[in-house]
Design an enzyme around this catalytic site. Sequence first.
Site, PDB file in Angstrom:
ATOM      1  N   ASP A   1      69.945 -72.325  47.632  1.00 38.14           N
ATOM      2  CA  ASP A   1      70.178 -73.253  48.738  1.00 38.14           C
ATOM      3  C   ASP A   1      71.635 -73.678  48.902  1.00 38.14           C
ATOM      4  O   ASP A   1      72.093 -73.830  50.026  1.00 38.14           O
ATOM      5  CB  ASP A   1      69.289 -74.491  48.588  1.00 38.14           C
ATOM      6  CG  ASP A   1      67.844 -74.220  49.020  1.00 38.14           C
ATOM      7  OD1 ASP A   1      66.947 -74.982  48.603  1.00 38.14           O
ATOM      8  OD2 ASP A   1      67.612 -73.256  49.774  1.00 38.14           O
TER       9      ASP A   1
ATOM     10  N   TYR B   1      62.795 -78.141  52.984  1.00 31.61           N
ATOM     11  CA  TYR B   1      62.847 -79.109  51.896  1.00 31.61           C
ATOM     12  C   TYR B   1      63.955 -80.136  52.095  1.00 31.61           C
ATOM     13  O   TYR B   1      65.082 -79.791  52.452  1.00 31.61           O
ATOM     14  CB  TYR B   1      63.082 -78.387  50.556  1.00 31.61           C
ATOM     15  CG  TYR B   1      61.848 -78.291  49.711  1.00 31.61           C
ATOM     16  CD1 TYR B   1      61.124 -77.096  49.638  1.00 31.61           C
ATOM     17  CD2 TYR B   1      61.381 -79.388  48.994  1.00 31.61           C
ATOM     18  CE1 TYR B   1      59.972 -77.020  48.865  1.00 31.61           C
ATOM     19  CE2 TYR B   1      60.236 -79.308  48.222  1.00 31.61           C
ATOM     20  CZ  TYR B   1      59.532 -78.129  48.163  1.00 31.61           C
ATOM     21  OH  TYR B   1      58.389 -78.043  47.399  1.00 31.61           O
TER      22      TYR B   1
END
Lengths: 679, 679
Positions: free
Chosen positions: B323, B411
């Site tokens: 990420d 997320y």
Amino acid sequence: MAQLLLFTILLFSSVFVISSSSFTPPPHPFDPLTEIELNLIRNIINERYPVGPEHRFTFQYVGLNEPDKSLVLSWHSSRDHNVKPPPRQAFVIARDKGKTREIVVDFSSRAIVSDKIHVGNGYPMLTIDEQQATSELVLKFKPFRDSIRRRGLNVSEVVVTTSKMGWFGEPKPERLIKKLPFYLNGSVNTYLRPIEGMTIIVNLDQMKVVEFKDRFTSPLPKANGTEFRISKLKPPFGPPLQSAILLQPEGPGFKIDGHTVRWANWEFHMSFDVRAGLVISHASIFDMDVNKYRQVLYKGHLSEIFVPYMDPSEDWYFRTFFDCGEFGCGQYVVSLEPYTDCPGNAAFMDGVFASQDGTPIKITNVMCIFEKYAGDIMWRHTEIEIPGFKITEVRPDVSLVVRMVATVGNYDYIVDYEFKPSGSIKMGVGLTGVLEVKPVEYVNTSEIKEADIYGTIVADNTIGVNHDHFVTYRLDLDIDGTDNSFVRTELVTKRTPKSVNTPRKSYWTTKRKTAKTEAEARVKLGLKAEELVVVNPSRKTKHGNEVGYRLLHGPASAGPLLAQDDYPQIRAAFTYYNVWITPYNNTEVWASGLYADRSQGGDTLAVWSQRNRIIEKTDIVMWYTVGFHHVPCQEDFPMMPTLFGGFEIRPTNFFEQNPVLKTKPIKLNSTPTCTPKND
Amino acid sequence: MAQLLLFTILLFSSVFVISSSSFTPPPHPFDPLTEIELNLIRNIINERYPVGPEHRFTFQYVGLNEPDKSLVLSWHSSRDHNVKPPPRQAFVIARDKGKTREIVVDFSSRAIVSDKIHVGNGYPMLTIDEQQATSELVLKFKPFRDSIRRRGLNVSEVVVTTSKMGWFGEPKPERLIKKLPFYLNGSVNTYLRPIEGMTIIVNLDQMKVVEFKDRFTSPLPKANGTEFRISKLKPPFGPPLQSAILLQPEGPGFKIDGHTVRWANWEFHMSFDVRAGLVISHASIFDMDVNKYRQVLYKGHLSEIFVPYMDPSEDWYFRTFFDCGEFGCGQYVVSLEPYTDCPGNAAFMDGVFASQDGTPIKITNVMCIFEKYAGDIMWRHTEIEIPGFKITEVRPDVSLVVRMVATVGNYDYIVDYEFKPSGSIKMGVGLTGVLEVKPVEYVNTSEIKEADIYGTIVADNTIGVNHDHFVTYRLDLDIDGTDNSFVRTELVTKRTPKSVNTPRKSYWTTKRKTAKTEAEARVKLGLKAEELVVVNPSRKTKHGNEVGYRLLHGPASAGPLLAQDDYPQIRAAFTYYNVWITPYNNTEVWASGLYADRSQGGDTLAVWSQRNRIIEKTDIVMWYTVGFHHVPCQEDFPMMPTLFGGFEIRPTNFFEQNPVLKTKPIKLNSTPTCTPKND
């Protein structure tokens, strides 16, 4: 004359009967014993067993006798509690002329309904009076006074505390305790100025010193540096911290009805026991989907706190405490200070327990309840994938904390139960207070001659001795009902089958296993990647997932390092595993056994578990142990900054979806709708 | 004419020089790049590399070039910062006609001082523009539109998101990404309605769809049940929670001076980086004993978040995200909402980063700072051993939280640094937001035909796929100075020697071992009873204990379960250990390597560590990985209640005694000195 006497007796009895028949029992079967009830118990028992200086009869433990669970559940689930509550009874452990007596008193019949002598190992909890009386004994004991004077010390500055003998293989251990002297003379931090080198043993049944040896004179740590009272400490002060005010204009969000608390989607009962301290019962959570409360935790409380010290020498080897079973986690509860022990928005409950002669002692503010606004986030999402849109939804977190603090000698245990609207209950303990220290001639590590000093030099002439804390909880979880199972889902690595035909070589998947018997449910945390879930095998969600609550371990999940054949470890064998599951059994409450003092390990959780009983699709109980290894450091002197350890139980397919999806967002504002007054 | 042109050019240049020479660099060497500086960088680079539709030159990463540590330390420790700060420079990664270019721009000379092509594996971070442009490409791509219509869906309701290809052994991987379509049509919870069965690959250098396969039509989960906006949800709402007001009549206790924060006994600097997000530097703690600030953490920040999904099938096998390295943990930072993301007493800081063409983008309120009053207790003790006395001292806890939230697709990561007056820093991440889900024909587990569905049915036709999160922090700890060592102290069981002559058979003691080289400092948490301490071997307390900070692991310390030879695990080999120690090296910042996208694992923390360098008595860096295994459950749908994992660094013989012994007790009151207004 005999007739007059008889008449008088009858009159007295009926007066007694009349006045006590106006006594209304508390509304909830788990409500703690009241002062009235404790007085009743005392009177009833004293009729058979007189108390007083000539009689050797003392109350060691007085608690609620656990009512039949099915009767409690029927009563609890009946509308308006129409069903009769189960009979309310007290369970009393007494010492009677050198024997341990177990008595059950029934409140409705006002009579003793069971009375037997305990034959077996171990002794009951020590009382406060026994501690104080034996300290006074020692202070008056001439050889002790001589030894103090020989050390150039002043007897009036000596404080004597109690330690336990433990059990080290003695075939017929008597009811003895060790006494440990400390010196004040400018310090009020008792535990930091031990006077070591004397062995002092008192026989509790005889109430006399039965062994006294002055073996050597130890150095005495100085008073300077032990002060902890803000009123006596000298500048500079710091670091500077600011007070704050937490306002709830609509008042607190919780409602207390007797000992029942309702807050957000939670409902539970709070009680108090002299051995366990705070007891949580009937914790249920409201499910909007089905418009009713669903069971989670039938009963949860501390079962034991085992604190072994890691110094095998003469003055230390026996320090292997069972704080709840030997001293009483409820017996040593403190009065919580408002605004500091608990924040300003807290409500408090008192605690009552029986003293040695059966008379009730009330301690105010032993439990508090407050809403915690920590600034955490319950859930959030920012959605930016949709061109031209930015959607942000945030729900601040608030939880309800129920707290008690037990100070067992030197250590203060902050015991918290935190209820979250998301359905989790976080449980844990903060360790603070004072170290147990050993006096030495050293002020610096460079002076050390031995291979091992069993700890750290934390101040001049002071070693903080290495030790452990194992805090064991008994959790009678009833997930959506009593019949549950314990599922261990291992996460296992798999090689990708060729048939899948992608370049990915591996993944992990779940391998579910329901524990059938006790042997399959003993867990040492951290060794395997696995999920531990208590499920209700008869309840599935609409998608077919078994309803459950899973266990998440938090900080502190140490395991024991003592040898398996070492006496304290035999007595505390229940610490081998962080998690045990047993079938519900109302005699299995105290992990260290009903009689922990001088126990021989024959009645512990580890022994019961050897029966390897069925724990599948039945009423099961979870035992969870938080474990800390403590190598002291200088920051722990003269007070320890709180170290927290705990765990969480969290709904897992208990709800059909996120239970706080439709919670209206709250705010933690800073500008009130009110005008500040001048101070 | 030529002379006039020349004169005009000179005039323009000098105007430019004059205006930029009035530019004052930010005061602190770690202050984030400002809008002015980003514009300067863009102008300087554009002189050499024009930007625009005809030119294939894009800014992928613009950050501070790490200044020389010794120069920074000299500057920081000089009185009034008299010493010249180190040269301020920017490090730029650009894509230039299909190659990756690394450029260093120096601000004082306003010039490029380094410019080279990256030869090696991997590609830089994706930009926001690249994501959006490729989504638009796909939406316009005729075969895709046809496939959507064939499914009976409306193209205007389709949202296309980005996934990464990963690397699965391709010898010369091109700069490709995968695109994943989702369907709205009544939902705004993009990630919950995936349109699966198509393989869509875009080449970022060519900006065109290079592969399109419509392999099958998947079921489409319904929109109903995905709503999460409170304005659109329907009653009943609940559970009912109450807002509160946190008042600090004297104002907040922290002071912000530029990017430097002072609070209680802490001082630190906050910065922002497009890949790491929030960066903490120069965290020092004031020691009253020596009347000065002492170093703790030179620099700390997220280094990577690795999120592999556990479904090896065609539509999922590649979902092995990095990420921070692929998307940018700073690039996807959100604007924090006041009163909800952060409480009412918070202060905020903006964040600035460069967009694809080098122009600065400012996001407001990306970091917040607030005092947390959770109702916890910092330390307490009730002393009752002294007859006739009862002494109670309680110090409520307050800490300072610094927070950022990064939402990388589905997320939301809540990243907190919590500074405690006791000297601890608690670091951790809360996981919330939306699950990645796989559409299936099932609504109930009873329908499942396969052996493995790689997750849980969390809603109709919806599987929450099993996955992990590994959150790796880079922590350049400088405990009381740069030269530190890493000490592993094992707790070992000992049999009591016969010479001790007590009935105690065992105890544990400490066996200290300083890690000499990198191989000795790789730690998988939970396997052994050991203390992990970063010490300054040249600094001892007055009692001779080495000054240090120890590491306490908190919830979530999972390790990887992928096979060692699996491609994502090679790229994320740094997840094998929860703790690594490396010697300070300013090129070793990103655990996944400088170029994480399509990396082949050749430049990770695990590879650097193979050099097995000396890490004793030198400037060392700690890498800590918080690990979660996530088996989804229905409570995670359509939003996940926050799950937290983290760790603590805690002073251990850093101070001579408890550093908060002499803190004046604060109170968390509830009654304000103010009169309620009428609403």
